[in-house]
Design a protein around this motif. Structure first.
Motif, short mmCIF file in Angstrom:
data_model
loop_
_atom_site.label_atom_id
_atom_site.label_comp_id
_atom_site.label_asym_id
_atom_site.label_seq_id
_atom_site.Cartn_x
_atom_site.Cartn_y
_atom_site.Cartn_z
N ARG A 151 0.82 -1.21 0.00
CA ARG A 151 0.00 0.00 0.00
C ARG A 151 0.86 1.26 0.00
NH1 ARG A 151 -3.77 -2.86 4.18
NH2 ARG A 151 -5.45 -3.64 2.82
N SER A 152 2.03 1.20 0.58
CA SER A 152 2.90 2.38 0.65
C SER A 152 3.48 2.75 -0.70
CB SER A 152 4.04 2.13 1.65
OG SER A 152 3.55 2.03 2.97
N VAL A 153 3.80 1.76 -1.52
CA VAL A 153 4.55 2.05 -2.74
C VAL A 153 3.72 1.95 -4.02
CG1 VAL A 153 6.65 1.22 -1.60
CG2 VAL A 153 5.37 -0.33 -3.09
N HIS A 154 2.49 1.47 -3.94
CA HIS A 154 1.68 1.29 -5.15
C HIS A 154 0.58 2.35 -5.28
CE1 HIS A 154 3.57 -2.68 -5.36
NE2 HIS A 154 3.17 -2.71 -6.62
N ASP A 155 0.20 2.56 -6.50
CA ASP A 155 -0.96 3.38 -6.82
C ASP A 155 -2.18 2.76 -6.12
OD1 ASP A 155 -3.13 4.66 -7.98
OD2 ASP A 155 -2.34 4.53 -10.03
N PRO A 156 -2.91 3.55 -5.33
CA PRO A 156 -4.09 2.98 -4.64
C PRO A 156 -5.07 2.29 -5.58
CG PRO A 156 -3.60 5.18 -3.82
CD PRO A 156 -2.71 4.97 -5.01
N ALA A 157 -5.07 2.70 -6.85
CA ALA A 157 -6.00 2.09 -7.80
C ALA A 157 -5.68 0.62 -8.07
CB ALA A 157 -5.98 2.88 -9.11
N VAL A 158 -4.44 0.19 -7.79
CA VAL A 158 -4.07 -1.20 -8.08
C VAL A 158 -3.68 -1.97 -6.83
CG1 VAL A 158 -3.27 -0.53 -10.38
CG2 VAL A 158 -1.62 -0.67 -8.51
N ALA A 159 -3.45 -1.29 -5.72
CA ALA A 159 -2.88 -1.94 -4.53
C ALA A 159 -3.76 -3.05 -3.98
CB ALA A 159 -2.61 -0.89 -3.45
N GLU A 160 -5.05 -2.80 -3.81
CA GLU A 160 -5.91 -3.79 -3.16
C GLU A 160 -6.06 -5.06 -4.00
OE1 GLU A 160 -6.71 -3.42 -0.03
OE2 GLU A 160 -5.64 -1.50 -0.18
N GLY A 161 -6.21 -4.90 -5.30
CA GLY A 161 -6.30 -6.07 -6.16
C GLY A 161 -5.00 -6.86 -6.14
N LEU A 162 -3.89 -6.16 -6.09
CA LEU A 162 -2.59 -6.83 -6.04
C LEU A 162 -2.44 -7.62 -4.75
CD1 LEU A 162 0.23 -7.35 -7.17
CD2 LEU A 162 0.95 -5.17 -6.18
N LEU A 163 -2.91 -7.07 -3.64
CA LEU A 163 -2.80 -7.75 -2.36
C LEU A 163 -3.57 -9.07 -2.35
CD1 LEU A 163 -3.00 -4.78 0.17
CD2 LEU A 163 -1.09 -6.37 -0.14
N VAL A 164 -4.72 -9.08 -2.99
CA VAL A 164 -5.49 -10.32 -3.09
C VAL A 164 -4.67 -11.39 -3.79
CG1 VAL A 164 -7.53 -11.40 -4.12
CG2 VAL A 164 -7.71 -9.14 -3.04
N ASP A 165 -4.04 -11.01 -4.90
CA ASP A 165 -3.22 -11.96 -5.64
C ASP A 165 -2.01 -12.42 -4.84
OD1 ASP A 165 -4.94 -11.74 -7.80
OD2 ASP A 165 -3.82 -10.09 -8.70
N LEU A 166 -1.40 -11.49 -4.11
CA LEU A 166 -0.21 -11.83 -3.34
C LEU A 166 -0.53 -12.74 -2.16
CD1 LEU A 166 1.77 -8.46 -3.34
CD2 LEU A 166 2.25 -10.53 -4.65
N ASP A 167 -1.69 -12.54 -1.56
CA ASP A 167 -2.09 -13.43 -0.47
C ASP A 167 -2.21 -14.87 -0.96
OD1 ASP A 167 -2.11 -11.43 1.41
OD2 ASP A 167 -4.28 -11.10 1.34
N LYS A 168 -2.65 -15.02 -2.19
CA LYS A 168 -2.73 -16.36 -2.77
C LYS A 168 -1.34 -16.88 -3.10
CE LYS A 168 -7.22 -15.42 -4.95
NZ LYS A 168 -7.94 -15.27 -6.25
#
Length: 290
Positions: A151-168
């Motif tokens: 969340r600190s380094v990514h554009d908020p528009a992509v951060a949450e979707g990326l976190l879902v993928d990373l959790d997997k």
């Protein structure tokens, strides 16, 4: 660390090609699950360990000859790439050295990550290098710290979707595969190492509020300790970050990674597991500055 699959986040739609104009997708590297002895890193962390090159007498002699020639060249005066006062001129290939620029380093922080970079080529390169360090750190292997970093380094528009993928991607099976416990913690008596060190940066494109920066890195990854079956190894890789100016700072829209450029291995003696563990505990990592 390096991930074996390229993933697109932001929209949470999985893999695919680069999004077209106006889409908020991000690309990163997801973990390899195929082999127990391979490491990767989602954002520029270390990948496969390069094979060690055998060294022959001819190679050693060649290195000695080059070293002697370099010393002789360095001792020459009045010619070469120096001016009359012996001051080195700027590189002829146009590469910008990592040196003092006259611009004060950033003083802001977003958590533990530097923030408040200038909206110019230097600021974009500094942001990309600092973000590579954060995304290649051991903190990415625990869910809470991973969320804070992303969340600190990514554009908020992509951060949450990326976190879902990373959790997997950072699944219990993957964490166990790299030697960690299923929750990302380190087993007793061992020290987990994941560090990314930028060697240089290159701005390849800049257009107002967007920039593309390549960060050439070396990295360490593995488990240090007497009982370790996954020793700490070194890798070389280049991360390409597409940045966007958001809320007064540079943020990552997407990133990708490729192997190398990789230098020839030296003849340094490999340290023991205990020596590596002591070094990791005793030497803190750096915040990149330019």
């Amino acid at each position: 660390m390096s991930f074996g699959d390229e993933y697109e986040g932001g929209s949470g739609r999985g893999r695919g090609g680069r999004g077209g104009a106006g889409r908020t997708r991000t690309r990163t590297r997801l973990p390899e699950h195929e082999a127990a002895d391979e490491y990767g890193d989602g954002f520029g962390g270390p990948g496969r360990r390069p094979p060690r090159t055998s060294r022959s007498l001819v190679t050693v002699v060649g290195v000695v000859v080059l070293l002697i020639a370099a010393i002789a060249f360095a001792n020459r005066s009045g010619d070469g790439d120096t001016d009359g006062g012996g001051t080195a001129k700027a590189p002829r290939d146009g590469a910008a050295p990592t040196a003092a620029t006259g611009t004060k380093p950033v003083t802001g922080k977003n958590g533990t990550i530097p923030a408040g970079f200038a909206q110019d080529d230097q600021g974009a390169q500094s942001a990309a290098a600092n973000y590579a360090v954060a995304l290649g750190s051991a903190g990415m292997f625990q869910r809470e710290t991973r969320q804070a970093i992303v969340r600190s380094v990514h554009d908020p528009a992509v951060a949450e979707g990326l976190l879902v993928d990373l959790d997997k991607a950072y699944s219990p099976a993957f964490l166990k595969n790299v030697g960690l416990n299923e929750d990302g913690s380190t087993p007793p008596g061992l020290t987990f190492v994941s560090r990314t060190m930028p060697v240089g940066t290159q701005l390849t494109e800049m257009n107002g509020g967007t920039a593309t920066v390549e960060v050439w890195c070396t990295g360490l990854v593995g488990m240090a300790g007497e009982a370790s079956t996954k020793p700490v190894t070194q890798t070389w890789f280049t991360i390409t970050q597409k940045l966007r100016w958001v809320g007064g700072d540079w943020k990552i829209q997407s990133s990708s990674q490729r192997e190398g450029p990789t230098p020839v291995n030296g003849d340094n003696r490999a340290s023991t597991a205990d020596e590596i563990a002591e070094a990791v505990a005793g030497y803190g990592g750096f915040t990149y500055a330019r």
